[in-house]
Write a protein that holds these residues in place. Structure first.
Motif, mmCIF file in Angstrom:
data_model
loop_
_atom_site.group_PDB
_atom_site.id
_atom_site.type_symbol
_atom_site.label_atom_id
_atom_site.label_comp_id
_atom_site.label_asym_id
_atom_site.label_seq_id
_atom_site.Cartn_x
_atom_site.Cartn_y
_atom_site.Cartn_z
ATOM 1 N N SER A 74 39.563 -21.329 24.849
ATOM 2 C CA SER A 74 39.565 -21.556 26.200
ATOM 3 C C SER A 74 38.306 -21.563 26.906
ATOM 4 O O SER A 74 38.067 -22.136 28.131
ATOM 5 N N THR A 240 41.060 -22.793 32.350
ATOM 6 C CA THR A 240 41.248 -22.294 31.131
ATOM 7 C C THR A 240 40.721 -20.849 31.372
ATOM 8 O O THR A 240 41.176 -19.865 30.583
ATOM 9 N N VAL A 277 46.454 -24.532 27.472
ATOM 10 C CA VAL A 277 44.965 -24.443 26.928
ATOM 11 C C VAL A 277 45.113 -24.317 25.137
ATOM 12 O O VAL A 277 43.924 -25.123 24.882
#
Length: 441
Positions: A74, A240, A277
């Motif tokens: 992420s 994210t 993500v």
């Protein structure tokens, strides 16, 4: 010859000689089983019987590893690094001005470790999630990971042996005080916090020595290896980072709700997958990568459970306690010291202070009464004897947990960077302060 002495001694010697901990545990268990009269078949049967005891925790760590890799994907690691470097005010975090960030990071890790025992009772589950993303920051700050291991272990042990809330409520009230009372000592009205205050002070002294003296010098790590592991070059966005925060919150909430690290980590990974993500075509590879990252810790925990079962089957743990009682005579000073040493040995082999107290309390409580120790002193002795060895044991989750977070890039050795530092800084002070508590309470 006592089987526990042989098994634990061989396991520790082999581990210090850099034989893999799993191999050391297996060989130590077999040696202890043979000395204990179980034979090869009996030793293997007991070892296999105990393996299931570590399977749940091992699978939990494997899934937490997959979750940790998703967090790295992420971009959270890079975001944390950028934020820390911005606080320093320059890209060279090791230069003058990085000291404030160093103490901030150490304070954060200590606060979370302490909170994991009471406020948010998730124990070691936070380590694979929080520590790997911070490794890039700590390495730019040139922080010695042995110091971080000491900070984490302090936070994992001291709260439960001193504060009767969360895991401390289980250890102090349901295990320690209950077993002391079962041994015939009146515990009504006793303050367990008062009984364990001096030993806890020993833990604090060990932490201060580690922070201020032992590991205060900078230590360099290969930033390239961290970058490859944590993907610090990955791009991140507010989306994210938001998803990462939600995933961590969901994982913790599900674990507290259902009491399962396995389901919690799986729920967090699902959040990453559903959000996009972690793309569906990447999910399988990331999941496998994360499980491999934590595989060593899982196998050590499984082998440790087998080792502990062999020790129980031999019956030599009780024999060791009985033999120590016979050596004491009428000496309170010698009695306190031998009780603590036996607790240290047993816990280092079993790897759990929670499992040690019921074993030793049955003998140590009547012995303490016979030697003239007061109720507070007996509680302190048995509690300290149980807590001894939790730090410094190759098979304890208080050392395996920090290693799981600090060794994701292969630059932190479990024995020499987690086990030995925590043994020296916590078990030795605990011996001294535990003995002092027994003599003055």
């Amino acid at each position: 010859m006592n089987a526990v002495l042989i098994a634990v001694g061989l396991m520790l010697v082999l581990s210090l000689c850099r034989v893999h901990v799993v191999v050391a545990l297996i060989l130590g268990a077999l040696a202890g089983g043979l000395v204990g009269g179980l034979g090869i078949e009996g030793s293997l049967a007991a070892f296999n019987k105990g393996l299931g005891g570590g399977a749940t925790v091992a699978l939990s760590y494997a899934l937490l590893g997959a979750f940790a890799v998703a967090i790295a994907k992420s971009g959270l690691a890079h975001a944390l690094a950028d934020r820390a470097l911005a606080l320093v005010g320059r890209q060279d975090a090791g230069a003058q001005g990085g000291g404030g960030v160093k103490w901030l990071v150490l304070g954060l890790l200590l606060a979370v470790a302490v909170s994991s025992q009471n406020i948010l009772p998730i124990h070691i589950a936070f380590i694979p999630l929080l520590v790997p993303p911070l490794l890039y920051v700590t390495s730019r700050l040139r922080l010695d990971r042995r110091l971080i291991a000491c900070v984490l272990t302090f936070g994992l042990i001291t709260p439960y042996m001193f504060l009767p809330v969360g895991f401390g409520g289980i250890f102090l009230n349901e295990i320690l005080m209950a077993n002391v009372a079962k041994g015939g000592v009146e515990v009504a009205g006793l303050s367990v916090t008062q009984a364990m205050a001096i030993p806890a002070l020993g833990m604090l002294c060990g932490l201060l020595v580690a922070v201020l003296f032992s590991y205060r010098k900078p230590r360099d790590y290969d930033l390239g290896r961290i970058a490859r592991t944590e993907q610090v070059d990955s791009r991140y966005s507010p989306k994210t980072l938001l998803v990462a925060g939600v995933a961590v919150a969901v994982a913790f909430a599900v674990q507290l709700w259902l009491g399962s690290m396995i389901v919690g980590a799986l729920a967090g990974f699902v959040v990453f997958s559903v959000s996009g993500v972690v793309r569906w075509k990447e999910a399988d590879d990331l999941f496998t990568e994360g499980m491999k990252m934590m595989a060593m810790i899982g196998f050590i925990m499984i082998a440790a459970a087998g080792f502990a079962e062999v020790m129980r089957e031999t019956g030599h743990v009780k024999a060791l306690v009985d033999a120590s009682a016979a050596l004491i005579g009428n000496s309170k000073a010698l009695g306190a010291l031998l009780m603590l040493l036996v607790g240290l040995l047993v816990t280092m082999g079993i790897g759990s202070s929670f499992s040690t107290v019921p074993i030793i309390a049955a003998i140590f409580v009547p012995l303490g009464v016979e030697l003239g120790f007061g109720p507070l002193a007996i509680v302190s002795l048995v509690g300290t004897a149980g807590a001894l060895g939790d730090a410094g044991s190759p098979a304890s989750d208080s050392t395996l947990g920090p290693t799981a977070g600090l060794n994701v890039d292969g630059q932190h050795n479990h024995i020499w960077d987690s086990v030995v530092p925590t043994f020296l800084h916590y078990n030795l002070p605990l011996l001294a302060f535990g003995w002092l508590a027994a003599m003055i309470l």
